[in-house]
Design an enzyme around this catalytic site. Structure first.
Site, PDB file in Angstrom:
ATOM      1  N   GLY A  71       0.838  -1.188   0.000  1.00  0.00           N
ATOM      2  CA  GLY A  71       0.000   0.000   0.000  1.00  0.00           C
ATOM      3  C   GLY A  71       0.874   1.238   0.000  1.00  0.00           C
ATOM      4  CD  GLN A  76       3.161   5.783   2.888  1.00  0.00           C
ATOM      5  OE1 GLN A  76       2.174   5.200   2.422  1.00  0.00           O
ATOM      6  NE2 GLN A  76       4.173   5.137   3.436  1.00  0.00           N
ATOM      7  CB  CYS A 129       5.233   2.298   7.895  1.00  0.00           C
ATOM      8  SG  CYS A 129       4.687   3.775   7.004  1.00  0.00           S
ATOM      9  CG  LEU A 130       6.583   1.163   1.918  1.00  0.00           C
ATOM     10  CD1 LEU A 130       5.991   1.410   0.536  1.00  0.00           C
ATOM     11  CD2 LEU A 130       7.723   0.154   1.846  1.00  0.00           C
ATOM     12  CG  HIS A 171      -0.513   1.011   7.302  1.00  0.00           C
ATOM     13  ND1 HIS A 171       0.443   0.586   8.206  1.00  0.00           N
ATOM     14  CD2 HIS A 171       0.136   1.878   6.489  1.00  0.00           C
ATOM     15  CE1 HIS A 171       1.593   1.174   7.947  1.00  0.00           C
ATOM     16  NE2 HIS A 171       1.436   1.961   6.899  1.00  0.00           N
ATOM     17  CD  GLU A 172      -1.088   2.263   2.744  1.00  0.00           C
ATOM     18  OE1 GLU A 172      -0.800   3.452   2.523  1.00  0.00           O
ATOM     19  OE2 GLU A 172      -0.244   1.404   3.080  1.00  0.00           O
ATOM     20  CG  HIS A 175       0.096   6.600   5.675  1.00  0.00           C
ATOM     21  ND1 HIS A 175       1.163   7.196   6.321  1.00  0.00           N
ATOM     22  CD2 HIS A 175       0.480   5.326   5.443  1.00  0.00           C
ATOM     23  CE1 HIS A 175       2.138   6.318   6.470  1.00  0.00           C
ATOM     24  NE2 HIS A 175       1.752   5.172   5.955  1.00  0.00           N
TER      25      HIS A 175
END
Length: 218
Positions: A71, A76, A129-130, A171-172, A175
């Site tokens: 995702g 991000q 997480c990226l 999660h997304e 963000h």
């Protein structure tokens, strides 16, 4: 009618996305500490025309694949719009699939998503997480959620997710609200990727909870 302020904001976002897309390769991923990850993203309301939106979505998907991740949200890559992409081929062993409810998810674009819990069930697993590279922590999340959104064509999405797919959409969407997974994590579980791979590479984090001293939800 849009105000002059709204038109200036739209122009700024268009110019920002055009600059990002002018470079070859995956988009640069913003790391924790950048204010864009802590500001609620603006609702998408046509700030990008359909052609530019399609190019931006394609770049988000390519960046997600290259990372690799399952995702990626627009903040991000530094763009404060309520847009995210998700996709999970779920190449995991059967015991992991069963423990985590991790099943393949097709590519989806989520525009202006929001979720709500369905039932009281919660599940806790290591999550990364990226935008927080190198680390993972156990996060207890709703086991089932109802997601409402639009897709990239403006069509409504109203769907329930369970297991790992529910974790991904939470999660997304978080963000887009300026929330990182660390805000919801059990910080005693915080572990490097190397520690997770070497010590806590179990389908569920029971040993980690016992050894690191934290409690999992019932």
């Amino acid at each position: 009618m849009a105000s002059e302020s709204d038109r200036r904001t739209s122009r700024r976002l268009r110019d920002q996305v055009e600059r990002l897309l002018s470079h070859e390769g995956p988009l640069p991923i913003v790391a924790a500490g950048d204010p864009v990850l802590r500001r609620p993203a603006a609702p998408f309301d046509g700030q990008l025309d359909p052609a530019l939106l399609a190019r931006f979505v394609a770049a988000l998907r390519a960046t997600m694949h290259a990372a690799p991740g399952v995702g990626l949200a627009a903040p991000q890559v530094g763009v404060g719009l309520r847009i995210a992409v998700v996709e999970d081929p779920a190449p995991v062993p059967e015991e992991v699939r069963l423990a985590r409810g991790r099943v393949p998810q097709p590519f989806r674009v989520l525009v202006n998503p929001a979720y709500e819990a369905v039932g009281a069930g919660r599940a806790a697993f290591f999550e990364g997480c990226l935008s927080v590279p190198g680390w993972q922590a156990v996060v207890a999340r709703h086991a089932r959620v109802r997601l409402t959104a639009l897709d990239e064509h403006g069509h409504p999405v109203d769907e329930e997710f369970t297991g790992w797919p529910a974790r991904i959409v939470q999660h997304e969407t978080d963000h887009l609200d300026g929330t990182l997974y660390l805000d919801r994590a059990e910080l005693r579980s915080l572990s490097s990727n190397q520690a997770v791979a070497g010590l806590w590479n179990d389908p569920a984090p029971h040993r980690a909870a016992e050894s690191l001293g934290f409690t999992l939800p019932d």
